[in-house]
Design an enzyme around this catalytic site. Structure first.
Site, PDB file in Angstrom:
ATOM      1  N   CYS A 188       0.829  -1.198   0.000  1.00  0.00           N
ATOM      2  CA  CYS A 188       0.000   0.000   0.000  1.00  0.00           C
ATOM      3  C   CYS A 188       0.866   1.252   0.000  1.00  0.00           C
ATOM      4  CB  CYS A 188      -0.915   0.067   1.200  1.00  0.00           C
ATOM      5  SG  CYS A 188      -2.059  -1.268   1.343  1.00  0.00           S
ATOM      6  N   ASP A 217      -1.891 -32.163  24.605  1.00  0.00           N
ATOM      7  CA  ASP A 217      -0.655 -32.452  23.866  1.00  0.00           C
ATOM      8  C   ASP A 217       0.592 -32.416  24.748  1.00  0.00           C
ATOM      9  OD1 ASP A 217      -2.371 -32.417  21.740  1.00  0.00           O
ATOM     10  OD2 ASP A 217      -1.783 -30.422  21.044  1.00  0.00           O
ATOM     11  N   ASP A 253     -11.077 -22.501  14.330  1.00  0.00           N
ATOM     12  CA  ASP A 253     -11.394 -22.968  12.981  1.00  0.00           C
ATOM     13  C   ASP A 253     -10.809 -24.336  12.652  1.00  0.00           C
ATOM     14  OD1 ASP A 253      -8.819 -22.181  13.206  1.00  0.00           O
ATOM     15  OD2 ASP A 253      -8.829 -20.789  11.511  1.00  0.00           O
ATOM     16  N   GLY A 283     -10.804  -8.797  28.946  1.00  0.00           N
ATOM     17  CA  GLY A 283      -9.534  -8.152  28.636  1.00  0.00           C
ATOM     18  C   GLY A 283      -8.356  -9.014  29.082  1.00  0.00           C
ATOM     19  N   HIS A 343       3.678 -14.352  21.563  1.00  0.00           N
ATOM     20  CA  HIS A 343       2.997 -13.403  20.673  1.00  0.00           C
ATOM     21  C   HIS A 343       1.641 -12.990  21.269  1.00  0.00           C
ATOM     22  CE1 HIS A 343       1.823 -11.850  16.599  1.00  0.00           C
ATOM     23  NE2 HIS A 343       0.610 -12.167  17.037  1.00  0.00           N
ATOM     24  N   GLU A 344       0.876 -13.961  21.715  1.00  0.00           N
ATOM     25  CA  GLU A 344      -0.464 -13.640  22.253  1.00  0.00           C
ATOM     26  C   GLU A 344      -0.362 -12.804  23.524  1.00  0.00           C
ATOM     27  OE1 GLU A 344      -3.108 -14.021  20.520  1.00  0.00           O
ATOM     28  OE2 GLU A 344      -2.024 -15.183  19.009  1.00  0.00           O
ATOM     29  N   HIS A 386      -0.226  -9.273  22.738  1.00  0.00           N
ATOM     30  CA  HIS A 386      -1.558  -8.681  22.538  1.00  0.00           C
ATOM     31  C   HIS A 386      -2.229  -8.433  23.886  1.00  0.00           C
ATOM     32  CE1 HIS A 386      -1.536  -9.010  18.248  1.00  0.00           C
ATOM     33  NE2 HIS A 386      -1.614 -10.331  18.186  1.00  0.00           N
ATOM     34  N   HIS A 393       0.073  -5.522  16.110  1.00  0.00           N
ATOM     35  CA  HIS A 393       1.111  -6.085  15.247  1.00  0.00           C
ATOM     36  C   HIS A 393       2.153  -5.050  14.869  1.00  0.00           C
ATOM     37  CE1 HIS A 393      -1.621  -9.664  14.135  1.00  0.00           C
ATOM     38  NE2 HIS A 393      -0.858  -9.919  15.170  1.00  0.00           N
ATOM     39  N   MET A 406       5.914  -9.526  17.307  1.00  0.00           N
ATOM     40  CA  MET A 406       4.546  -9.154  16.980  1.00  0.00           C
ATOM     41  C   MET A 406       4.336  -8.982  15.474  1.00  0.00           C
ATOM     42  SD  MET A 406       3.307  -9.494  19.848  1.00  0.00           S
ATOM     43  CE  MET A 406       1.607  -9.134  19.433  1.00  0.00           C
ATOM     44  N   ASP A 435     -22.279  17.723  23.354  1.00  0.00           N
ATOM     45  CA  ASP A 435     -22.083  19.068  22.825  1.00  0.00           C
ATOM     46  C   ASP A 435     -23.042  19.343  21.674  1.00  0.00           C
ATOM     47  OD1 ASP A 435     -19.893  19.249  24.542  1.00  0.00           O
ATOM     48  OD2 ASP A 435     -18.475  18.570  23.018  1.00  0.00           O
ATOM     49  N   ASP A 493     -19.602  22.728  18.447  1.00  0.00           N
ATOM     50  CA  ASP A 493     -20.653  23.321  19.285  1.00  0.00           C
ATOM     51  C   ASP A 493     -22.026  22.866  18.800  1.00  0.00           C
ATOM     52  OD1 ASP A 493     -18.819  24.817  20.760  1.00  0.00           O
ATOM     53  OD2 ASP A 493     -18.921  26.519  19.375  1.00  0.00           O
TER      54      ASP A 493
HETATM   55  N1  TQI Z   1      -3.978 -15.366  15.805  1.00  0.00           N
HETATM   56  C1  TQI Z   1      -4.020 -14.029  15.445  1.00  0.00           C
HETATM   57  C2  TQI Z   1      -2.850 -13.286  16.126  1.00  0.00           C
HETATM   58  O1  TQI Z   1      -2.640 -13.464  17.314  1.00  0.00           O
HETATM   59  C3  TQI Z   1      -5.336 -13.451  15.882  1.00  0.00           C
HETATM   60  C4  TQI Z   1      -5.307 -12.000  15.799  1.00  0.00           C
HETATM   61  C5  TQI Z   1      -5.265 -11.221  14.720  1.00  0.00           C
HETATM   62  C6  TQI Z   1      -5.219 -11.158  16.892  1.00  0.00           C
HETATM   63  N2  TQI Z   1      -5.184  -9.932  15.081  1.00  0.00           N
HETATM   64  C7  TQI Z   1      -5.149  -9.879  16.397  1.00  0.00           C
HETATM   65  C8  TQI Z   1      -5.247 -11.396  18.241  1.00  0.00           C
HETATM   66  C9  TQI Z   1      -5.022  -8.814  17.252  1.00  0.00           C
HETATM   67  C10 TQI Z   1      -5.140 -10.340  19.090  1.00  0.00           C
HETATM   68  C11 TQI Z   1      -5.033  -9.063  18.599  1.00  0.00           C
HETATM   69  O2  TQI Z   1      -2.206 -12.501  15.457  1.00  0.00           O
HETATM   70  S1  TQI Z   1      -3.081 -16.393  14.995  1.00  0.00           S
HETATM   71  C12 TQI Z   1       0.725 -15.460  14.892  1.00  0.00           C
HETATM   72  C13 TQI Z   1       1.642 -14.797  13.924  1.00  0.00           C
HETATM   73  C14 TQI Z   1      -1.442 -16.185  15.427  1.00  0.00           C
HETATM   74  C15 TQI Z   1      -0.606 -15.570  14.559  1.00  0.00           C
HETATM   75  O3  TQI Z   1      -3.465 -17.691  15.474  1.00  0.00           O
HETATM   76  O4  TQI Z   1      -3.222 -16.162  13.594  1.00  0.00           O
HETATM   77  C16 TQI Z   1       1.182 -15.932  16.084  1.00  0.00           C
HETATM   78  C17 TQI Z   1      -1.007 -16.661  16.623  1.00  0.00           C
HETATM   79  F1  TQI Z   1       0.939 -14.141  13.055  1.00  0.00           F
HETATM   80  F2  TQI Z   1       2.461 -13.956  14.489  1.00  0.00           F
HETATM   81  F3  TQI Z   1       2.335 -15.682  13.323  1.00  0.00           F
HETATM   82  C18 TQI Z   1       0.330 -16.547  16.966  1.00  0.00           C
HETATM   83 CL1  TQI Z   1       2.853 -15.835  16.495  1.00  0.00          CL
HETATM   84 ZN    ZN Z   2      -1.116 -11.356  16.556  1.00  0.00          ZN
END
Ligand code: TQI
Ligand code: ZN
Ligand code: ZN
Length: 446
Positions: A64, A96, A147, A164, A190-191, A194, A200, A208, A266, A309
């Site tokens: 983009c 697992d 999914d 949250g 990664h999660e 978030h 990201h 991220m 307002d 206003d």
């Molecule tokens: N899950 C997505 C992720 O965590 C879900 C998602 C998208 C998300 N946007 C978000 C969650 C914003 C919270 C906030 O990005 S995923 C990765 C990646 C995923 C993706 O399962 O696709 C990782 C989980 F993209 F970095 F590879 C872990 Cl590390």
């Molecule tokens: Zn993410």
């Protein structure tokens, strides 16, 4: 659903390119046009909400046309935890790995963040933790069902009350401690980013960055970009004075709570059948089709407008007029019309009137009523001039609505005049106040 923060896709429309550009509430209430507008504003295009040729051209550029901002980002509104001790709890484990393995991996992923910030993570085994963690397949109670194998591996809610911070892993994945399958350490790290408020990053080497890259967990440290991102929110560990000063936030005022019984605004108006309520720098849109509310910064909808206003739509000319101080601007849709701002003296106000409190166009008479202190002015839109005999006292002309008005709008044939947290529903042709309401009855608060 609307609490999950996700990422808006700038180029999601092109078949070959799929780049996330800036964080937003993606599941939010934005329509397709809203998304386009946001993108157009972001890229400095004319904000039309339409897929016009300029927009398509920008979308078609690699990434983009996005080059310079390659780094971490935070979620819109910059949500973060306001405390340094954050609890977490695992309610459902994966089959697992052993419980001990999961506990160790999660603690190690959290340690990436507590190593570089003042945050402390405490594991609890009962009750509600800030970060509730579970491994579940398919639907699991938050409107974002997983999914099956592959695809989405996990998701996390950005910091805040209720859900949250909560972090969910798709039990249909194969969770591992190796480079096979889904490495739990990598995904959890990664999660948790978030869950702490990181969106990201544009930087490929960042944790991220939105593509999965296996890393060897042993000796792994938070990459520099993510470290900067999390330290911008929480400060630096150990050296209390090196904590970055609370950054001047673009949105420094706390967000008004639209469901507060004392909520006042307002300005308010109906535009293309949807109701808009303005308060400080924010605008709430109440959709006429489903009644839901979305909020934005006014400047992201109408460029150059920070506070208002009074606002009204003059449907006949398809314009929205926005008043602030002794000036007004006209918009068609989100596009500013040329030649503005203009002085409100164009409406026939004397220079002693330095601002208007409220304005409403009465479609039935084709007059626009302006409220200034305890007086009312009537502007004849067809003739383009102020009616004779005005201003008049509000309490005489519109008995029952009080003597001051801070916002006024028309909806389904009734007029609404608000004064503080209350408003009066008014039948214009019968000149009768019908009932008193709280402002927040429009705000979808039960
Ligand atoms: N899950 C997505 C992720 O965590 C879900 C998602 C998208 C998300 N946007 C978000 C969650 C914003 C919270 C906030 O990005 S995923 C990765 C990646 C995923 C993706 O399962 O696709 C990782 C989980 F993209 F970095 F590879 C872990 Cl590390
Ligand atoms: Zn993410
Ligand atoms: Zn979930």
């Amino acid at each position: 659903l609307k609490h999950i923060q996700a990422v808006l896709l700038c180029c999601f429309l092109t078949r070959t390119r799929f780049f996330t550009i800036f964080p937003d509430y993606s599941f939010s209430l934005d329509s397709f046009e809203d998304t386009l507008r946001k993108m157009q504003e972001f890229f400095g295009l004319e904000v039309t909400g339409q897929l016009d040729s300029n927009t398509l051209e920008v979308m078609d550029r690699p990434r983009c046309g996005f080059t310079d901002v390659t780094r971490y980002s935070h979620f819109e509104g910059r949500p973060k935890w306001d405390k340094s001790i954050i609890t977490y709890r695992v309610t459902d484990y994966t089959t697992d790995l052993s419980h001990r393995e999961v506990d160790t991996v999660l603690a190690k992923a959290l340690k990436l963040y507590s190593d570089v910030t003042p945050l402390v993570f405490k594991k609890i085994d009962s009750g509600t933790a800030d970060i509730m963690i579970k491994f579940k397949a398919a639907a699991h109670g938050d409107f974002s069902p997983f999914d099956g194998p592959q695809g989405v591996l996990a998701h996390a809610f950005s910091p805040g009350e209720g859900h949250g911070g909560d972090t969910h892993f798709d039990e249909d994945e194969t969770w591992t401690q190796t480079s096979e399958g889904s490495n739990l350490f990598v995904v959890a790290a990664h999660e948790f980013g978030h869950a702490l408020g990181l969106a990201h990053s544009q930087l490929q080497t960042a944790l991220m960055y939105p593509t999965y890259q296996y890393v060897n967990p042993s000796g792994y440290k938070l990459p520099d970009d993510d470290k900067k991102g999390v330290q911008a929110l929480y400060g630096v560990r150990g050296t209390p004075d090196s904590r970055p000063k609370p950054q001047p936030r673009p949105t420094s005022e706390p967000l008004p709570d639209r469901c507060d019984r004392n909520f006042n605004f307002d300005a308010a108006t109906l535009i293309q059948g949807n109701l808009y309520f303005f308060k400080d720098g924010n605008v709430w849109k109440k959709s006429s089709s489903w009644g839901g509310i979305s909020m934005k910064k006014i400047s992201s909808v109408w460029a150059g407008i920070d506070k208002v206003d009074a606002v009204y739509e003059y449907k006949t000319n398809n314009v929205v007029r926005i008043f602030k101080g002794n000036q007004y601007r006209s918009f068609r849709g989100n596009a500013a019309l040329p030649g503005f701002p203009k002085s409100i003296s164009h409406f026939g106000f004397p220079s002693s009137v330095t601002k208007v409190d409220a304005a409403v166009h009465v479609s039935f008479t084709s007059k626009t009523l302006f409220f200034v202190n305890n007086k009312l002015w009537s502007y004849d839109e067809r003739r383009g001039r102020m009616d004779r005999g005005y201003p008049k006292f509000i309490h005489r002309e519109l008995p029952g609505i009080g003597s001051r008005v801070d916002a006024a709008f028309e909806n389904r044939g009734y007029l609404y005049f608000t004064n503080g947290p209350r408003q009066t529903e008014y039948h214009y042709s019968r000149r009768r106040a019908l009932r008193k309401l709280l402002n927040n009855r429009w705000m979808d608060c039960e």
